[in-house]
Scaffold this active site. Sequence first.
Site, PDB file in Angstrom:
ATOM      1  N   LYS A  35     -11.632   0.659  -7.252  1.00  0.00           N
ATOM      2  CA  LYS A  35     -10.447  -0.132  -7.595  1.00  0.00           C
ATOM      3  C   LYS A  35      -9.986  -0.944  -6.385  1.00  0.00           C
ATOM      4  CE  LYS A  35      -7.238   3.528  -6.401  1.00  0.00           C
ATOM      5  NZ  LYS A  35      -7.311   4.968  -6.646  1.00  0.00           N
ATOM      6  N   ARG A 131       3.401  10.656 -11.941  1.00  0.00           N
ATOM      7  CA  ARG A 131       3.175   9.212 -11.946  1.00  0.00           C
ATOM      8  C   ARG A 131       2.680   8.856 -13.343  1.00  0.00           C
ATOM      9  NH1 ARG A 131      -0.920   6.762  -7.545  1.00  0.00           N
ATOM     10  NH2 ARG A 131      -2.364   7.869  -8.919  1.00  0.00           N
ATOM     11  N   TYR A 256       6.496 -12.915  20.528  1.00  0.00           N
ATOM     12  CA  TYR A 256       7.825 -12.932  19.892  1.00  0.00           C
ATOM     13  C   TYR A 256       8.677 -11.751  20.343  1.00  0.00           C
ATOM     14  CZ  TYR A 256       6.394 -16.484  16.521  1.00  0.00           C
ATOM     15  OH  TYR A 256       5.979 -17.638  15.929  1.00  0.00           O
ATOM     16  N   MET A 304       1.460 -14.155  13.071  1.00  0.00           N
ATOM     17  CA  MET A 304       0.828 -14.388  11.769  1.00  0.00           C
ATOM     18  C   MET A 304      -0.694 -14.563  11.885  1.00  0.00           C
ATOM     19  SD  MET A 304       1.701 -17.294   8.944  1.00  0.00           S
ATOM     20  CE  MET A 304       3.426 -16.857   8.789  1.00  0.00           C
TER      21      MET A 304
END
Length: 361
Positions: A35, A131, A256, A304
């Site tokens: 999956k 679940r 940053y 990023m």
Amino acid sequence: MRRPARAQIDLSALGQNLDLVRSRAPPSRIVAMVKSDAYGHGLCEVAAFLADRVDALGVACVPEALALRDAGIGARIVVTQGFKDEDELRAAAAHGLDAVVHEDGQLILLERARVKRLPSLWIKVDSGMHRLGFSPERVAQVHATLNGLSGLATVPGFMTHFACADEPDNPMSRLQLARFDAATSGLKGEHSLANSAAILTLVHAHRDWVRPGIMLYGSSPLLGTTARSLGLRPVMSLRAPLIAINRYRQGETVGYGATYACPEDMPVGVVAIGYGDGYPRHATTGTPVSVRGRRASLVGRVSMDMLAVDLRDIPARVGEDVELWGEQVSIDEIAQHAETISYELLCNAGGRAVRTYLRGI
Ligand SMILES: *Cc1c(COP(=O)(O)O)cnc(C)c1O
């Protein structure tokens, strides 16, 4: 568009990890979980490699199974969320999928279905994961309902999923096992319980079918146990090139937020991968990377498209590759530094990188 990050997928490592599954659960049949794009390794490529080597492939939803059929994969496929509407039920029947039945709406669809031959069915038992699945008290009734359907070729099986199998001492697994056994006692049908963690730690849960996922891809399913010590080999190596090497003075900061200050005059490398490529932004200063086979540390915040590494004592050159995880740096270490799990890292980064496949022998 080709981004610079590359994921090399070593299929011979996948084959070896599968051998380990088989050696740990020798009598059980294997549903290899593919999956979520085979945990970021490429659904069709991984499935094509595994199809003849396992007893079934496992996906979450019908569209994933249909993608496999479209790719010419004829293997048995278990759909762990089953069908969600009549179209999916028809598709499951037409394509010979195994469908997991976990809620009442699916029972109604089955009772109303106008198909000659129904898909093979599995009853999902909610033994405590809370679940998906029928509560243990309802299992016998659901079993009777399904067995009464016309067009059913085989007796439905029983499936459950463990919530805490990654913690070998957690009593939850034994409790779930006991609830599952009580709910299915005396009912005919095959059993499937074990994910990777349970394959390694819960022999009583092996039963007819095991469902390995993460261990096939070479990451450890057990908290506090390394993949290497289990004999697992990493299948994915994630790499990206160094695109700059700069020297900064003691006290200068990097990136940053200016969160990292150079403790001395030092070279800092910039690697062309960032959170936009699925590398975790939560990875902190000190997270390892491998440069020329040597471990270096990430410094400052992940951007990023870039991240910075401490290149003191490493004679690297612009243009050469850095390994973010793979043979040299275990993905489990990165997951720890980023406060997540390897599953998430693989899914996030694998699909965005340019993947290449090593077939080995
Ligand atoms: C994903 C999944 C597995 C595999 O779990 P791993 O921890 O990756 O081994 C097994 N069973 C079900 C129902 C799943 O969704």
